[in-house]
Design a protein around this motif. Sequence first.
Motif, PDB file in Angstrom:
ATOM      1  N   ILE A 116       0.914  -1.226  -0.047  1.00  0.00           N
ATOM      2  CA  ILE A 116      -0.001   0.039  -0.098  1.00  0.00           C
ATOM      3  C   ILE A 116       0.832   1.217   0.089  1.00  0.00           C
ATOM      4  N   GLY A 117       2.044   1.333   0.866  1.00  0.00           N
ATOM      5  CA  GLY A 117       2.755   2.469   1.024  1.00  0.00           C
ATOM      6  C   GLY A 117       3.546   2.818  -0.402  1.00  0.00           C
ATOM      7  N   VAL A 118       3.770   1.942  -1.175  1.00  0.00           N
ATOM      8  CA  VAL A 118       4.369   2.274  -2.410  1.00  0.00           C
ATOM      9  C   VAL A 118       3.576   2.485  -3.503  1.00  0.00           C
ATOM     10  N   SER A 119       2.288   2.339  -3.278  1.00  0.00           N
ATOM     11  CA  SER A 119       1.234   2.660  -4.191  1.00  0.00           C
ATOM     12  C   SER A 119       0.327   4.166  -4.169  1.00  0.00           C
ATOM     13  N   VAL A 120       0.838   4.613  -2.859  1.00  0.00           N
ATOM     14  CA  VAL A 120       0.374   5.829  -2.492  1.00  0.00           C
ATOM     15  C   VAL A 120       1.136   6.958  -2.999  1.00  0.00           C
ATOM     16  N   PRO A 121       0.401   7.828  -3.642  1.00  0.00           N
ATOM     17  CA  PRO A 121       1.217   9.045  -3.987  1.00  0.00           C
ATOM     18  C   PRO A 121       1.701   9.974  -3.013  1.00  0.00           C
ATOM     19  N   ASN A 122       2.844  10.284  -2.823  1.00  0.00           N
ATOM     20  CA  ASN A 122       3.100  10.977  -1.330  1.00  0.00           C
ATOM     21  C   ASN A 122       2.470  12.343  -1.116  1.00  0.00           C
ATOM     22  N   PHE A 123       2.351  13.048  -2.121  1.00  0.00           N
ATOM     23  CA  PHE A 123       1.412  14.105  -1.993  1.00  0.00           C
ATOM     24  C   PHE A 123       0.046  14.047  -1.521  1.00  0.00           C
ATOM     25  N   TRP A 124      -0.498  13.059  -1.970  1.00  0.00           N
ATOM     26  CA  TRP A 124      -1.789  12.655  -1.414  1.00  0.00           C
ATOM     27  C   TRP A 124      -1.920  12.033   0.017  1.00  0.00           C
ATOM     28  N   MET A 125      -0.655  11.166   0.122  1.00  0.00           N
ATOM     29  CA  MET A 125      -0.525  10.772   1.617  1.00  0.00           C
ATOM     30  C   MET A 125      -0.185  12.089   2.470  1.00  0.00           C
ATOM     31  N   ILE A 167       7.042  17.358  11.709  1.00  0.00           N
ATOM     32  CA  ILE A 167       6.399  15.949  12.202  1.00  0.00           C
ATOM     33  C   ILE A 167       5.623  15.349  10.830  1.00  0.00           C
ATOM     34  N   LEU A 168       4.624  16.445  10.320  1.00  0.00           N
ATOM     35  CA  LEU A 168       3.878  15.640   9.118  1.00  0.00           C
ATOM     36  C   LEU A 168       4.655  15.659   8.135  1.00  0.00           C
ATOM     37  N   PRO A 169       5.464  16.680   7.519  1.00  0.00           N
ATOM     38  CA  PRO A 169       6.130  16.110   6.164  1.00  0.00           C
ATOM     39  C   PRO A 169       6.980  15.112   6.255  1.00  0.00           C
ATOM     40  N   ALA A 170       7.935  15.034   7.251  1.00  0.00           N
ATOM     41  CA  ALA A 170       8.775  14.108   7.749  1.00  0.00           C
ATOM     42  C   ALA A 170       8.091  12.428   7.631  1.00  0.00           C
ATOM     43  N   LEU A 171       6.829  12.375   8.544  1.00  0.00           N
ATOM     44  CA  LEU A 171       6.111  11.421   8.165  1.00  0.00           C
ATOM     45  C   LEU A 171       5.782  10.687   6.892  1.00  0.00           C
ATOM     46  N   THR A 172       5.050  11.863   6.530  1.00  0.00           N
ATOM     47  CA  THR A 172       4.820  11.498   4.902  1.00  0.00           C
ATOM     48  C   THR A 172       6.119  10.872   4.012  1.00  0.00           C
ATOM     49  N   LEU A 173       6.923  11.612   3.829  1.00  0.00           N
ATOM     50  CA  LEU A 173       8.015  11.085   3.453  1.00  0.00           C
ATOM     51  C   LEU A 173       8.519   9.655   3.852  1.00  0.00           C
ATOM     52  N   GLY A 174       8.730   9.744   5.127  1.00  0.00           N
ATOM     53  CA  GLY A 174       9.084   8.383   5.630  1.00  0.00           C
ATOM     54  C   GLY A 174       8.292   7.584   5.440  1.00  0.00           C
ATOM     55  N   ILE A 175       6.828   7.405   5.571  1.00  0.00           N
ATOM     56  CA  ILE A 175       5.921   6.289   5.506  1.00  0.00           C
ATOM     57  C   ILE A 175       6.259   5.731   3.981  1.00  0.00           C
ATOM     58  N   VAL A 176       6.225   6.705   3.042  1.00  0.00           N
ATOM     59  CA  VAL A 176       6.530   6.180   1.603  1.00  0.00           C
ATOM     60  C   VAL A 176       7.897   5.511   1.412  1.00  0.00           C
ATOM     61  N   MET A 177       8.889   6.127   1.887  1.00  0.00           N
ATOM     62  CA  MET A 177      10.165   5.664   1.846  1.00  0.00           C
ATOM     63  C   MET A 177      10.287   4.460   2.682  1.00  0.00           C
ATOM     64  N   ALA A 178       9.750   4.410   4.027  1.00  0.00           N
ATOM     65  CA  ALA A 178       9.918   3.117   4.625  1.00  0.00           C
ATOM     66  C   ALA A 178       9.357   1.875   3.853  1.00  0.00           C
ATOM     67  N   SER A 179       8.429   2.270   3.308  1.00  0.00           N
ATOM     68  CA  SER A 179       7.541   1.042   2.560  1.00  0.00           C
ATOM     69  C   SER A 179       8.490   0.427   1.733  1.00  0.00           C
ATOM     70  N   ALA A 204      11.912  15.728  -2.920  1.00  0.00           N
ATOM     71  CA  ALA A 204      10.971  16.028  -1.689  1.00  0.00           C
ATOM     72  C   ALA A 204      10.230  17.327  -2.269  1.00  0.00           C
ATOM     73  N   ALA A 205      10.536  17.709  -3.378  1.00  0.00           N
ATOM     74  CA  ALA A 205       9.739  18.843  -3.850  1.00  0.00           C
ATOM     75  C   ALA A 205       8.113  19.139  -3.459  1.00  0.00           C
ATOM     76  N   VAL A 206       7.619  18.015  -3.783  1.00  0.00           N
ATOM     77  CA  VAL A 206       5.987  17.925  -4.140  1.00  0.00           C
ATOM     78  C   VAL A 206       5.626  17.972  -2.460  1.00  0.00           C
ATOM     79  N   VAL A 207       6.239  17.058  -1.788  1.00  0.00           N
ATOM     80  CA  VAL A 207       5.841  17.133  -0.400  1.00  0.00           C
ATOM     81  C   VAL A 207       6.027  18.643   0.462  1.00  0.00           C
ATOM     82  N   GLU A 208       7.213  19.062  -0.048  1.00  0.00           N
ATOM     83  CA  GLU A 208       7.586  20.393   0.339  1.00  0.00           C
ATOM     84  C   GLU A 208       6.591  21.259   0.087  1.00  0.00           C
TER      85      GLU A 208
END
Lengths: 276, 314
Positions: B143-152, B180-192, B252-256
Amino acid sequence: MQTLINGLKTNRAFAVTSFFVLLLIAVALAAPLIAPYDPLEATMQNAYLAPNADHWFGTDKLGRDNFSRVLYGAAYSLSSVLLLVTVIFVIGTTLGVVAGYFGGKVDVVIMRVADMMISFPGMILAIAIAGILGGSLINAIIALTVVTWTKYARLARSMVLKVKKRDFVEAAIVNGGTSTHILWKHILPNILPLMVITAASDIGAMMMELAGLSFLGFGSQPPAPEWGLMLNEGRQQLQTAPWLMIFPGLAIFITVVIFNLWGDALRDVLDPRQEE
Amino acid sequence: MTNKQLLSRIAQILVVLLGISFITFALVMLSPGDPVRQMIAGNEDIIVSQQEIDALRHELGLDKPFIFQYLDWLGRAVQGDFGFSYMVKKPVVEQLMESLPATVILALASTVFMLLVSIPAGIYSAVKHGSVFDYVVRGLTFIGVSVPNFWMGLMLLWIFGLKLRLLPIVGGRVSLETLILPALTLGIVMASKFTRQVRTAVLEELNQDYVVGARARGMSENHILWKEVLPNAMLPLITLLGLSFGNLLGGAAVVEIVFSWPGLGYLAVQSIIYRDFQLVQGIVLWIALMYMVINLIIDASYNHLDPRLRKAGR
């Protein structure tokens, strides 16, 4: 082709995921029939309606029906991502095959450029290219092609080099076969399955990147019902109209899941060497 | 890595930088719109006289042929002068240095999160592969690799910022709360992604003959895992870690943007929207440079860590 049909019969995962892929395409094609409203028709008095019986996914700032827009978005987003993957596939594979088959200076030039492209993060260059050229779907496709073709070129080249050493190719060369003949009859059929697998597994990732560019405003432009762009518009109304952000994102997510699963299953069917 | 190899890698980096700068420069020339007009008027709709535009264009040297403009720029760039950003009214280099810390902080935070999740989850799911835990991990990471990071990011912002009101929704500054939130967003996607890679790497090592041998000699499973398998499995992961960290600095541009996190990616997007091409050029080159230097460091340490490469005299 025969392998694919056999795969459908014997590999359940492939059969099921193929069904969902076809379902997605069917939804995209049938959008004009099933969508209850025109995705572009603005009805200002209906702006920002929460999801209800008439508008299942709510409405946006112009009163456009979000459900219809998400449905039309399937056609829009799917066709653009398929176009993107096809362009990358054709350009990357062609350059890789040319580099691998002919070797020499052509090879050096193509692979040097490929090395250059691969040695730094692609997304930032894609953003720069799409942004500088001006936001449009075509420019986003150009940008992502520029940063992604190298993967296919490298793969195709390495496979061509392997196939070239096989007996049947050497025999064809000795027998005086023309390059065109050898490429079409002997090389391409041997490298194509793996190239197709790669392209199929990339559809999901490419969809996210394309949507990402649209989300930043460097891809599809309003009023196109493209999912990434809809998220961009929905983002500004996160507080008042979260449905504008939830549904297009969910649509991207589901599509990516389906294509990723399908890509994995396709790999199992086409590439017997791969074992789980 | 010998000195000779190091030098050739550095030469390679310079060539790539030259190539990228040329591409971006050429793109700017091809781009629609007139940066000079924009420079004077900004994004406002005011009338600018043609004389004014021509004068500024001449002053900036933008009326010269393309190749001369590029050489001019290159000449200044090698001296560390990347031009002046009219968007922020500062030299490009100064602005880069201001935006860099935010990006590095975000990259570090999300990488730490990623490691804390991926390493234990990946190892455990490889050791217990086929178990319920393994299936859950594989499901979640899929699931983590299939979620677009900006939507997450948007979903997290909506849930934690708007619904639960636990975290601020307004970004634009660097603080623990906004991190917290941007780090979590990137972290979840990358952790997957990384969990899957850790799992694969450990599984691969567990299937090696030496593990069977060690078991046959009666070594404890714990000893085999910690002393034999993990050190071997970690090697390829270091390269992947380097790549993902490098990607974070640029990708990380999109998440930033989602979180208005004032880093390089945010700056890149803003500068493109404002058509501030000096700044765009500077950012792209700077990100490419950082990425390549990180990779160089990783490769150098990799050679150092892997005894097979050391013996071969590389």
